[in-house]
Scaffold this motif. Structure first.
Motif, PDB file in Angstrom:
ATOM      1  N   LEU A  20       0.844  -1.194   0.000  1.00 30.61           N
ATOM      2  CA  LEU A  20       0.000   0.000   0.000  1.00 30.61           C
ATOM      3  C   LEU A  20       0.876   1.238   0.000  1.00 30.61           C
ATOM      4  CD1 LEU A  20      -2.833  -0.744   2.628  1.00 30.61           C
ATOM      5  CD2 LEU A  20      -3.120  -0.477   0.160  1.00 30.61           C
ATOM      6  N   LYS A  21       0.381   2.308  -0.588  1.00 29.26           N
ATOM      7  CA  LYS A  21       1.070   3.581  -0.494  1.00 29.26           C
ATOM      8  C   LYS A  21       0.950   4.103   0.945  1.00 29.26           C
ATOM      9  CE  LYS A  21       0.369   4.898  -5.326  1.00 29.26           C
ATOM     10  NZ  LYS A  21      -0.204   5.891  -6.259  1.00 29.26           N
ATOM     11  N   LYS A  64       0.259   6.953   2.545  1.00 29.73           N
ATOM     12  CA  LYS A  64      -0.918   7.719   2.961  1.00 29.73           C
ATOM     13  C   LYS A  64      -2.175   6.854   2.977  1.00 29.73           C
ATOM     14  CE  LYS A  64       0.136  11.999   4.015  1.00 29.73           C
ATOM     15  NZ  LYS A  64      -0.229  12.555   5.346  1.00 29.73           N
ATOM     16  N   THR A  65      -2.307   5.992   1.978  1.00 25.87           N
ATOM     17  CA  THR A  65      -3.453   5.078   1.949  1.00 25.87           C
ATOM     18  C   THR A  65      -3.424   4.140   3.148  1.00 25.87           C
ATOM     19  OG1 THR A  65      -3.419   5.138  -0.476  1.00 25.87           O
ATOM     20  CG2 THR A  65      -4.653   3.354   0.562  1.00 25.87           C
ATOM     21  N   ALA A  66      -2.237   3.668   3.488  1.00 23.94           N
ATOM     22  CA  ALA A  66      -2.092   2.729   4.600  1.00 23.94           C
ATOM     23  C   ALA A  66      -2.511   3.358   5.923  1.00 23.94           C
ATOM     24  CB  ALA A  66      -0.643   2.235   4.676  1.00 23.94           C
ATOM     25  N   ALA A 100      -4.412   5.972   6.416  1.00 26.39           N
ATOM     26  CA  ALA A 100      -5.842   6.309   6.410  1.00 26.39           C
ATOM     27  C   ALA A 100      -6.689   5.082   6.717  1.00 26.39           C
ATOM     28  CB  ALA A 100      -6.237   6.903   5.060  1.00 26.39           C
ATOM     29  N   MET A 101      -6.338   3.962   6.103  1.00 26.61           N
ATOM     30  CA  MET A 101      -7.048   2.716   6.359  1.00 26.61           C
ATOM     31  C   MET A 101      -6.898   2.309   7.819  1.00 26.61           C
ATOM     32  SD  MET A 101      -6.187  -0.982   4.656  1.00 26.61           S
ATOM     33  CE  MET A 101      -6.520  -2.506   5.544  1.00 26.61           C
ATOM     34  N   ILE A 130      -2.634  -6.613   2.907  1.00 26.62           N
ATOM     35  CA  ILE A 130      -3.607  -5.540   3.132  1.00 26.62           C
ATOM     36  C   ILE A 130      -4.694  -6.019   4.091  1.00 26.62           C
ATOM     37  CG2 ILE A 130      -5.354  -4.110   2.021  1.00 26.62           C
ATOM     38  CD1 ILE A 130      -3.594  -4.163  -0.505  1.00 26.62           C
ATOM     39  N   TYR A 186      -3.647   8.538  11.719  1.00 19.97           N
ATOM     40  CA  TYR A 186      -3.627   9.123  10.381  1.00 19.97           C
ATOM     41  C   TYR A 186      -2.419  10.039  10.194  1.00 19.97           C
ATOM     42  CZ  TYR A 186      -4.969  11.564   6.146  1.00 19.97           C
ATOM     43  OH  TYR A 186      -4.966  12.084   4.888  1.00 19.97           O
TER      44      TYR A 186
END
Length: 413
Positions: A40-41, A43-45, A47-48, A178, A233
């Protein structure tokens, strides 16, 4: 809510600040391996992870009950004790974040709470049996169990996927990473978010707002969940770098094995009310997965610093908590001075961190730390992963000798 005094309000806000630092300090637990392997990138990681931390906060209150009514005796404990405990926990969290060490936010909180309680009411204020059975024993067992499980899972994973194509297995394990990272984030919310719920509930009990033994009110659960999600975050990039790149080099199968093992240990402990360190569980799993792959090694110099931080967390936070409680016992001026020292200490640590910032852009950069004698020796004698020898053979060619009497030589190109 209408019975909350100014001091109690300050303690609640301070507890939420600790929850926020817990979030960005422990983001690495769930997402370091996912980010380091490229599943995962960054920022995506984060946020999730933040969303699932928030969801996890609503799934259980067993750990919160352990903290609010188990570690220390509620009777005779003043609200100022909770404030002093949080000061010790926050400062230790920030210091270890500055050093990039994945220490335990949980043990920082426990240490601060124990130190402040002892300074206020003596050793009789601490429930020693609860500390041993639900804090110290899980602290020792969790990283060992998670590490062993991750090592076995890694070996099994490579054995199962040995005959499959590398590209296909990498894609599958990235998807598995993920999923397992989401499970770790959910587990983190069920365990770490509850610790702040427990400390706020304890403060409300000491302030006379709640009866002893009460469960956390809904507004406490919501606020604690939001605080840890916001901190998650933000991303604790320093510790993410250490967990993802500093301990060992992970491939997607290893990351999947490490995260699945850690999540299983954390969820089981949350169900039993054991307030273990999610950091120690995840770190143990990462090291176990590093040792589980042929040719994989652990950077023991980094691991040693981490072990030292683990051992110092409880006593160091306890000493700071005891010192803060000594000041708060002096009256209003002592409470004000304690708050001022907390703000000043936090500002100094933040300023120091800006000298060599670690951000989303450089989180996967290798810091250049040498592997060390032990790691080099292990790498020299351990067989390489499957496929390495074959790849090396492809690069070999035979060079004939200058005449028929000299045997042919083999060289690598």
């Amino acid at each position: 809510m209408e019975h909350i005094t100014l001091l109690l309000g300050i303690v609640i806000v301070t507890a939420l600040v600790f929850d926020f630092t817990n979030g960005f300090h422990d983001t690495a637990n769930a997402m370091a391996t996912t980010i380091s392997t490229g599943a995962l990138k960054p920022k995506t990681a984060v946020a999730m992870s933040a969303v699932l931390n928030l969801v996890g906060a609503f799934l259980s209150v067993e750990v919160a009950k352990t903290i609010s009514g188990g570690i220390i005796n509620e009777e005779g404990i003043r609200t100022e004790v909770i404030f002093a405990a949080l000061v010790g926990a926050i400062l230790w969290n920030l210091l270890t974040w500055l050093l990039g060490l994945p220490s335990s936010s949980s043990h920082a909180l426990f240490g601060g709470l124990i130190g402040a309680a002892v300074m206020s009411a003596g050793w009789s204020s601490v429930n020693g049996s609860t500390v041993v059975t639900k804090v110290l024993l899980p602290a020792i067992a969790a990283p060992l169990v998670a590490g062993l499980a991750a090592m076995l899972a890694t070996r099994l994973t490579y054995r199962i996927s040995n005959k499959a194509g590398e590209q296909a297995t990498s894609k599958g394990y990235r998807a598995g990473q993920i999923t397992s990272a989401g499970l770790v984030s959910l587990a983190h919310g069920t365990n770490d978010a509850q610790k702040t719920m427990g400390i706020i509930t304890l403060a409300l009990v000491t302030g006379g707002v709640l009866a002893p033994g009460s469960n956390p009110p809904m507004w406490v659960i919501v606020s604690a969940g939001i605080a840890i999600a916001l901190g998650t975050y933000l991303g604790g990039w320093r510790i993410i770098r250490t967990m993802g790149k500093g301990l060992t080099d992970l491939a997607p199968p290893q990351g999947f094995a490490a995260q699945t093992s850690a999540a299983t240990v954390i969820l089981a402990s949350s169900h039993l009310g054991f307030s273990l360190s999610t950091t120690q569980s995840c770190s143990g799993a990462v090291m176990g997965s590093g040792l589980g792959r042929k040719g994989g090694v652990v950077r023991w110099s980094t691991a040693t610093r981490m072990f030292v931080a683990w051992g110092l967390t409880l006593p160091a936070a306890g000493l700071v908590g005891a010192g803060a409680e000594f000041l708060t016992k002096q009256g209003t001026w002592g409470i004000v001075l304690t708050g001022a020292l907390l703000i000043a200490g936090s500002a100094v640590i933040w300023t120091l961190s800006r000298r060599q910032p670690v951000t989303v852009d450089n989180v996967n950069d290798v810091d250049g730390e040498p592997a060390g004698v032990v790691t080099t020796a292990i790498a020299a004698v351990t067989p390489p992963p499957a496929g390495t020898v074959a790849a090396a053979d492809d690069l070999k060619t035979t060079i004939p000798g200058p005449d028929a009497t000299e045997p042919a030589r083999t060289a690598t190109v």
